[in-house]
Design a protein around this motif. Structure first.
Motif, PDB file in Angstrom:
ATOM      1  N   GLU A 579       0.831  -1.208   0.000  1.00 44.74           N
ATOM      2  CA  GLU A 579       0.000   0.000   0.000  1.00 44.74           C
ATOM      3  C   GLU A 579       0.864   1.256   0.000  1.00 44.74           C
ATOM      4  N   GLY A 580       1.960   1.230   0.777  1.00 43.21           N
ATOM      5  CA  GLY A 580       2.825   2.403   0.835  1.00 43.21           C
ATOM      6  C   GLY A 580       3.418   2.752  -0.511  1.00 43.21           C
ATOM      7  N   GLN A 581       3.852   1.748  -1.270  1.00 40.57           N
ATOM      8  CA  GLN A 581       4.444   2.024  -2.570  1.00 40.57           C
ATOM      9  C   GLN A 581       3.400   2.393  -3.612  1.00 40.57           C
ATOM     10  N   LEU A 582       2.189   1.894  -3.458  1.00 42.70           N
ATOM     11  CA  LEU A 582       1.130   2.310  -4.381  1.00 42.70           C
ATOM     12  C   LEU A 582       0.797   3.781  -4.191  1.00 42.70           C
ATOM     13  N   GLN A 583       0.876   4.267  -2.935  1.00 43.28           N
ATOM     14  CA  GLN A 583       0.585   5.673  -2.680  1.00 43.28           C
ATOM     15  C   GLN A 583       1.772   6.571  -3.015  1.00 43.28           C
ATOM     16  N   SER A 584       3.002   6.068  -2.806  1.00 44.41           N
ATOM     17  CA  SER A 584       4.188   6.890  -3.075  1.00 44.41           C
ATOM     18  C   SER A 584       4.602   6.843  -4.540  1.00 44.41           C
ATOM     19  N   HIS A 585       4.158   5.795  -5.272  1.00 47.48           N
ATOM     20  CA  HIS A 585       4.480   5.602  -6.693  1.00 47.48           C
ATOM     21  C   HIS A 585       5.967   5.340  -6.913  1.00 47.48           C
ATOM     22  N   LEU A 586       6.682   4.923  -5.871  1.00 53.09           N
ATOM     23  CA  LEU A 586       8.121   4.728  -5.987  1.00 53.09           C
ATOM     24  C   LEU A 586       8.542   3.470  -5.236  1.00 53.09           C
ATOM     25  N   PRO A 587       9.604   2.828  -5.690  1.00 56.13           N
ATOM     26  CA  PRO A 587      10.171   1.726  -4.910  1.00 56.13           C
ATOM     27  C   PRO A 587      10.920   2.284  -3.709  1.00 56.13           C
ATOM     28  N   ALA A 588      11.217   1.441  -2.758  1.00 54.76           N
ATOM     29  CA  ALA A 588      12.060   1.859  -1.639  1.00 54.76           C
ATOM     30  C   ALA A 588      13.505   1.989  -2.106  1.00 54.76           C
ATOM     31  N   THR A 630      10.171   8.881   6.247  1.00 52.41           N
ATOM     32  CA  THR A 630       9.067   8.275   6.980  1.00 52.41           C
ATOM     33  C   THR A 630       7.956   9.311   7.101  1.00 52.41           C
ATOM     34  N   GLU A 631       6.739   8.829   7.178  1.00 54.08           N
ATOM     35  CA  GLU A 631       5.564   9.665   7.444  1.00 54.08           C
ATOM     36  C   GLU A 631       5.324  10.746   6.392  1.00 54.08           C
ATOM     37  N   ARG A 632       5.846  10.566   5.181  1.00 53.53           N
ATOM     38  CA  ARG A 632       5.478  11.490   4.101  1.00 53.53           C
ATOM     39  C   ARG A 632       4.001  11.289   3.801  1.00 53.53           C
ATOM     40  N   THR A 633       3.270  12.364   3.633  1.00 56.42           N
ATOM     41  CA  THR A 633       1.835  12.273   3.366  1.00 56.42           C
ATOM     42  C   THR A 633       1.629  12.021   1.870  1.00 56.42           C
ATOM     43  N   ASN A 634       1.916  10.798   1.440  1.00 56.45           N
ATOM     44  CA  ASN A 634       1.843  10.460   0.013  1.00 56.45           C
ATOM     45  C   ASN A 634       0.439  10.627  -0.545  1.00 56.45           C
ATOM     46  N   GLU A 635      -0.575  10.474   0.322  1.00 55.79           N
ATOM     47  CA  GLU A 635      -1.967  10.566  -0.151  1.00 55.79           C
ATOM     48  C   GLU A 635      -2.289  11.938  -0.736  1.00 55.79           C
ATOM     49  N   LEU A 636      -1.562  12.968  -0.334  1.00 50.14           N
ATOM     50  CA  LEU A 636      -1.844  14.315  -0.839  1.00 50.14           C
ATOM     51  C   LEU A 636      -1.448  14.470  -2.301  1.00 50.14           C
ATOM     52  N   PHE A 637      -0.488  13.666  -2.758  1.00 53.52           N
ATOM     53  CA  PHE A 637       0.135  13.904  -4.053  1.00 53.52           C
ATOM     54  C   PHE A 637      -0.358  12.922  -5.119  1.00 53.52           C
ATOM     55  N   ILE A 670      -8.645  13.278  -3.760  1.00 52.01           N
ATOM     56  CA  ILE A 670      -7.683  12.802  -2.770  1.00 52.01           C
ATOM     57  C   ILE A 670      -8.333  11.826  -1.807  1.00 52.01           C
ATOM     58  N   GLU A 671      -9.517  12.170  -1.311  1.00 53.25           N
ATOM     59  CA  GLU A 671     -10.114  11.394  -0.224  1.00 53.25           C
ATOM     60  C   GLU A 671     -10.548   9.988  -0.634  1.00 53.25           C
ATOM     61  N   THR A 672     -10.623   9.718  -1.939  1.00 48.26           N
ATOM     62  CA  THR A 672     -11.033   8.384  -2.386  1.00 48.26           C
ATOM     63  C   THR A 672      -9.895   7.366  -2.326  1.00 48.26           C
ATOM     64  N   LYS A 673      -8.669   7.808  -2.026  1.00 47.26           N
ATOM     65  CA  LYS A 673      -7.518   6.901  -2.097  1.00 47.26           C
ATOM     66  C   LYS A 673      -7.554   5.829  -1.015  1.00 47.26           C
ATOM     67  N   ASN A 674      -7.744   6.237   0.228  1.00 42.99           N
ATOM     68  CA  ASN A 674      -7.813   5.277   1.336  1.00 42.99           C
ATOM     69  C   ASN A 674      -8.334   5.998   2.579  1.00 42.99           C
ATOM     70  N   GLU A 675      -8.383   5.289   3.695  1.00 47.28           N
ATOM     71  CA  GLU A 675      -8.940   5.866   4.922  1.00 47.28           C
ATOM     72  C   GLU A 675      -8.070   7.007   5.453  1.00 47.28           C
ATOM     73  N   LYS A 676      -6.769   6.861   5.314  1.00 44.32           N
ATOM     74  CA  LYS A 676      -5.865   7.917   5.763  1.00 44.32           C
ATOM     75  C   LYS A 676      -6.088   9.192   4.963  1.00 44.32           C
ATOM     76  N   ALA A 677      -6.301   9.043   3.660  1.00 39.44           N
ATOM     77  CA  ALA A 677      -6.570  10.201   2.810  1.00 39.44           C
ATOM     78  C   ALA A 677      -7.878  10.873   3.193  1.00 39.44           C
ATOM     79  N   LYS A 678      -8.855  10.059   3.581  1.00 44.00           N
ATOM     80  CA  LYS A 678     -10.144  10.610   3.991  1.00 44.00           C
ATOM     81  C   LYS A 678      -9.989  11.464   5.249  1.00 44.00           C
ATOM     82  N   MET A 679      -9.188  11.011   6.205  1.00 46.34           N
ATOM     83  CA  MET A 679      -8.954  11.776   7.429  1.00 46.34           C
ATOM     84  C   MET A 679      -8.175  13.050   7.130  1.00 46.34           C
TER      85      MET A 679
END
Length: 710
Positions: A579-588, A630-637, A670-679
């Protein structure tokens, strides 16, 4: 009984979360601490953001200690009560405009603001009374006992105090209604919390340095502790200071020259703090430094920069192939060679164009290597008081020189300097150099005139303070007489977010000591010849186009960084889940631009809290650190890949793509991405934030003259 407040200068930090806060680190390069609602210290911090992806505020704890380092509380023998008083203020709107090093009296009286004709901010207000209204001054706040709380807002202004607050509504950004809060914990210790990272005004932004009518909630001011005794001994009043700075997004990575180093330098050279080292401003050439205490920390700091800046040449000075801790004569050549790559600090008493800090390369025949440290100097921007590249401060440079000469010992059981660990730690996580103006505070802290003693800010009026007068808007504390609330931070950027959008990287001219920037005028000549074949007629049309002058760094330039531990630029991605990489669009593990997705200054003012915190994810093994986002708000972007062919016009180029991160205007996307994005969207919708307007003429070029991101 000899008592003091610890630390003598504390550092709190902004955060926009209205939920829980955390407490400042207690060592240089340490992590902050979790705290409960009253400010009681718990374990190491878990998260810097809350469940709505907003940054938590950093509180600074203050306590009373005796000469042996033992803590004194209301439960201690003979203590009747302990009352804390703090006076925070913000003077930015009433001070002078951005001016790099102009106004710095260390360069002489002729460099004063008045002699340099530096204009005021909000210049339409001309009288002292009018300019006083520009100060955010809620007045002092007091509390004593356990588990108490009070805010720096209009609801709790002391009776009769001539407080000043900016307008409660603004047309751009967010109004400033408070500068923070005070709390006491279970044992009556003080916790100072700053503001919420707000900035706003009633006129469009005209520059990155802010505009008329704009304010933010950065602040600073004195901390007092009044102690009453049971046996009738006269009460005593202790004093300290607190700075409310911007968030520290890479708290474990330490600046090469910290604010603690700057204050130590002032203490050594002007207050005889270590008389064996330096007395009355003269360094002792026979003084022995300690490798473990004085030299090794500088070398380790070079290593930390690799996680927040792409400075491979500095890494060579931490990956040593010889034993630099060896004091023997046989190793002297290696030490001297190492030292030869460090610039000597400029002489402020006799400034000239050809100063050591204008030199970029050390040359070895036809070879060259960038000298250390490889950062911008305190003025690589304007052409007044030029300081192109960073040097260690005078005391750091002296100690490194003593080490190179062999005047040192390598003893881990060293005697510490006469400054407490707490006093060093509180300011040791702030920028000390370069300062243009800086991040938390600026070059005024290098001036001995603002200190009563080493690491002790000279308090202008004391606890009695400003009850009848309020604060003065135009007094320069560097002329002497001590500081008022708001004086340490008044030279900083407004809005404060400018430091993260402008002061990241800097192309620095390295060939002309007399110029940083120059006006480039582009002249384009178009020669047109029209021929009519049958009539043998020819017409020659020659046109010249000259564009508007552009202020830019004078080429050739070198790519330098300002203060990467406070304002990162090159970082490693850290998402390791699906989920983290789907939101960040990048590999680690990919090195990326830290602020990607925040593509304008306006977006930085609004969405600064979306940026990541850089943390050591292998902290259990100090020998092998691994720092990632860590803790980058990827959902915003949002993210798209664009083929290079869309720029070049050559379809074959589309096999290579360019990643583009951006923020959607429509929050519903933005808010449709996941629960974190909704908050996150729920928080954004509840804010009092007003869309920021910008002058029709724009903000001009960024201060560094560069917008290109890798």
């Amino acid at each position: 009984m000899n008592l003091k407040i610890s630390p003598s200068i504390g550092v709190a930090r902004l955060g926009n979360s209205n939920k829980q806060f955390f407490l400042s680190p207690d060592e240089i390069g340490g992590l902050p601490y979790e705290a409960d609602a009253s400010g009681n210290k718990l374990g190491p911090i878990k998260n810097f953001k809350d469940d709505e992806s907003q940054v938590r505020r950093q509180g600074q704890q203050f306590k009373v200690i005796d000469e042996n380092g033992n803590e004194i509380t209301a439960d201690s023998e003979n203590i009747e009560s302990i009352e804390w008083t703090v006076h925070l203020a913000n003077k930015k709107a009433a001070w002078y405009q951005y001016s790099e090093l102009e106004g710095n009296l260390l360069y002489g009286e002729e460099n004063s603001y008045k002699n340099r004709n530096v204009p005021f901010k909000n210049a339409s207000k001309t009288t002292e009374a009018e300019r006083q209204t520009l100060i955010i001054d809620p007045g002092p706040r007091s509390l004593s006992g356990r588990n108490q709380s009070i805010g720096f807002d209009e609801s709790s202004v002391p009776n009769g105090y001539p407080s000043q607050f900016p307008p409660s509504t603004v047309s751009s950004g967010t109004p400033i209604t408070t500068l923070g809060d005070l709390k006491t914990d279970d044992d009556g210790r003080l916790v100072v919390l700053g503001g919420y990272g707000h900035a706003g005004g009633n006129e469009p932004l005209t520059s990155y340095g802010g505009s008329d009518t704009w304010h933010d909630d950065i602040s600073d001011g004195p901390v007092y502790c009044k102690i009453l005794f049971k046996d009738g001994t006269d009460p005593i009043v202790l004093n300290a200071w607190v700075i409310v700075g911007s968030p520290d997004f890479a708290p474990e990575i330490v600046n090469i020259s910290t604010l603690s180093d700057s204050m130590f330098d002032v203490g050594v050279r002007h207050f005889n703090l270590v008389p064996d080292m330096c007395e009355n401003g003269v360094f002792n050439s026979s003084y022995k430094v300690n490798y473990q205490r004085d030299i090794l920390p500088i070398m380790k700091r070079f290593t930390g920069y690799q996680w927040v800046a792409n400075v491979q040449s500095m890494m060579a000075f931490s990956a040593n192939f010889v034993d630099l801790s060896d004091p023997s004569k046989n190793n002297k050549q290696n030490r001297e060679n190492y030292f030869s790559y460090f610039r000597r600090p400029n002489d402020k008493n006799a400034p000239s164009a050809n100063e050591p800090q204008s030199q970029l390369f050390k040359t070895n025949g036809s070879d060259s290597f960038p000298m250390m440290p490889l950062n911008s100097g305190s003025n690589s921007v304007s052409n007044e008081n030029i300081v192109k590249f960073l040097a260690l401060n005078d005391t750091q440079y002296f100690m490194l020189q003593q080490w190179a000469n062999g005047s040192f010992e390598n003893n881990p059981d060293f005697e510490p300097f006469p400054v407490s660990k707490a006093d060093q730690a509180s300011v040791g996580n702030c920028v000390g150099l370069p300062m243009c103006p800086g991040i938390e505070v600026t070059w005024s802290v290098q001036n001995p005139a603002i200190y009563a003693a080493p690491f002790i800010i000279d308090d202008h009026k004391g606890l009695a303070g400003y009850q009848n007068t309020g604060l003065t808007p135009s007094r320069d504390e560097c002329e002497g007489g001590g500081c008022e609330p708001g004086d340490l931070t008044k030279r900083m950027a407004c809005p404060w977010q400018a430091d993260f959008f402008q002061c990241t990287v800097q192309p620095v001219n390295f060939t002309n000591p007399s110029f940083n920037k120059d006006q480039r005028i582009t002249r384009q000549e178009i020669n047109t010849t029209d021929v009519w074949k049958d009539s043998d007629t020819t017409y020659q049309d020659n046109q010249t186009y000259i564009n508007d002058p552009v202020n830019e760094p004078l080429p050739p330039t070198y790519y330098s960084y300002w203060w990467p531990p406070q304002s990162p630029w090159d970082v490693l991605t850290g998402e390791t889940t699906l989920e983290g990489q789907l939101q960040s669009h990048l590999p680690a593990g990919q090195q990326m631009n830290y602020a990607r997705g925040i593509n304008s200054f306006v977006q930085m003012v609004e969405h600064w809290s979306a940026m990541a915190f850089i943390r050591n994810t292998n902290s259990q093994d100090k020998g092998f650190p691994y720092f990632t986002e860590t803790e980058r708000t990827n959902e915003l972007f949002s993210f798209k890949e664009y083929g290079v062919g869309q720029v070049s016009g050559n379809g074959d180029d589309n096999e290579t793509t360019i990643p583009v991160f951006f923020i959607e205007d429509d929050l519903k996307k933005i808010e449709t991405k996941n629960e974190k994005a909704k908050m996150l969207v729920s928080f954004l919708e509840k804010r009092a934030f007003k869309k920021i307007s910008v002058s029709s003429e724009g903000l001009g070029a960024t201060r560094s003259g560069i917008k290109i991101r890798r």
